[in-house]
Enzyme design. Sequence first.
Site, mmCIF file in Angstrom:
data_model
loop_
_atom_site.group_PDB
_atom_site.id
_atom_site.type_symbol
_atom_site.label_atom_id
_atom_site.label_comp_id
_atom_site.label_asym_id
_atom_site.label_seq_id
_atom_site.Cartn_x
_atom_site.Cartn_y
_atom_site.Cartn_z
ATOM 1 N N GLN A 211 0.863 -1.182 0.000
ATOM 2 C CA GLN A 211 0.000 0.000 0.000
ATOM 3 C C GLN A 211 0.902 1.236 0.000
ATOM 4 O OE1 GLN A 211 -3.749 -0.707 0.230
ATOM 5 N NE2 GLN A 211 -2.631 -2.468 -0.567
ATOM 6 N N GLY A 252 -11.737 2.260 4.545
ATOM 7 C CA GLY A 252 -10.796 1.461 3.770
ATOM 8 C C GLY A 252 -9.949 2.286 2.820
ATOM 9 N N HIS A 253 -9.011 1.588 2.184
ATOM 10 C CA HIS A 253 -8.065 2.283 1.309
ATOM 11 C C HIS A 253 -8.749 2.863 0.073
ATOM 12 C CE1 HIS A 253 -6.990 -1.837 -0.789
ATOM 13 N NE2 HIS A 253 -8.261 -1.545 -0.859
ATOM 14 N N ASN A 254 -8.200 4.004 -0.368
ATOM 15 C CA ASN A 254 -8.644 4.694 -1.579
ATOM 16 C C ASN A 254 -10.033 5.316 -1.473
ATOM 17 O OD1 ASN A 254 -6.991 2.020 -2.812
ATOM 18 N ND2 ASN A 254 -6.277 4.034 -3.471
ATOM 19 N N SER A 272 -12.140 2.026 -1.802
ATOM 20 C CA SER A 272 -12.452 2.652 -3.096
ATOM 21 C C SER A 272 -13.886 3.147 -3.185
ATOM 22 C CB SER A 272 -12.149 1.687 -4.245
ATOM 23 O OG SER A 272 -10.774 1.357 -4.266
#
Length: 361
Positions: A211, A252-254, A272
């Site tokens: 990441q 979460g990521h993004n 995302s």
Amino acid sequence: MALTLEALAARFGGEIVGDGRCEVGALAPLDQAGPRQLAFLANPKYLAQVETTGAGAVLIAPGDLEKLGAAAHGRNFIVTPNPYAYFARVAQMFIDLAAPPRAAGVHPSATIDPAAQVAASAVIGPHVTVEAGAVIGERAQLDANVFVGRGTRIGDDSHLYPNVAIYHGCTLGPRAIVHSGAVIGSDGFGFAPDFVGEGDARTGAWVKIPQVGGVKVGPDVEIGANTTIDRGAMADTVIDECVKIDNLVQIGHNCRIGAYTVIAGCAGIAGSTTIGKHCMIGGAVGIAGHVTLGDYVIVTAKSGVSKSLPKAGIYTSAFPAVEHGDWNRSAALVRNLDKLRDRIKALETALAAREGDAGGA
């Protein structure tokens, strides 16, 4: 420290009704306030409490003051369109007055890398760690055991409470507030499946995806205790200005969270996902990954969002609590819906056949 209503109105606005020289030094609920305390009415259903309150003064909206009529005589008010927001600003002022600012400087037990930049006006508490390349802004306050990773920037006037961890390569805008136990910039949940075979013969592994993005937090953001915001896989996770996030929230990521959005406790937002501006996400809401919520979307508590909600509005999917027996009966009906559907279809077919026979006769 007590202030007159005139002083409050000069600072925050509003129209004084009654004695502007009345002094108040604290805030209290309508039903508990005393003569040197300020109360507020934000919900009209508590209007009757204004008639009996012992408060020295009450923050009230113009329409509610009109409803009081003669009952308002002899009482003191600051009339404002939004008593709740007025109350919040006054409360913050009283807190600031009661708690003098801590002296700037670095506690002897803190570990500051020589390659880090710490403003002379910053307050660095016990056992704080600031890694190389990190920048700590003017008047920022880092309480005990805070960790700031390499290359991370903490904006001016930000406050990180004890045991906050900000990983490397993250940015917090000015006036950020991050409560204890929050973690910003930990790895997103990214693993690539690399398996072959089926069943017990299946072999392989989950391959971790590095990441390499960061987290960018805008100005005036508040992040609750034990909330986690994952760093992006390649691009950054972004929290826009004036977002307010409660305790125990997972982002979460993004993800991108739009300006002025509020997220209540225990919500989980998968990677995302994009949430628009001025949204309200209720407690324990679960939002699937790779979906988009438009501006001004409200999702009520415990709802599950599995697809995009582009249109502004209120969305609900949770089942409210009912008595246990009622729930069991409802659950039994749900389990038998397919049978009920088949019976209805059979009845419709039989009815159509009868009507056909009658028409032919």
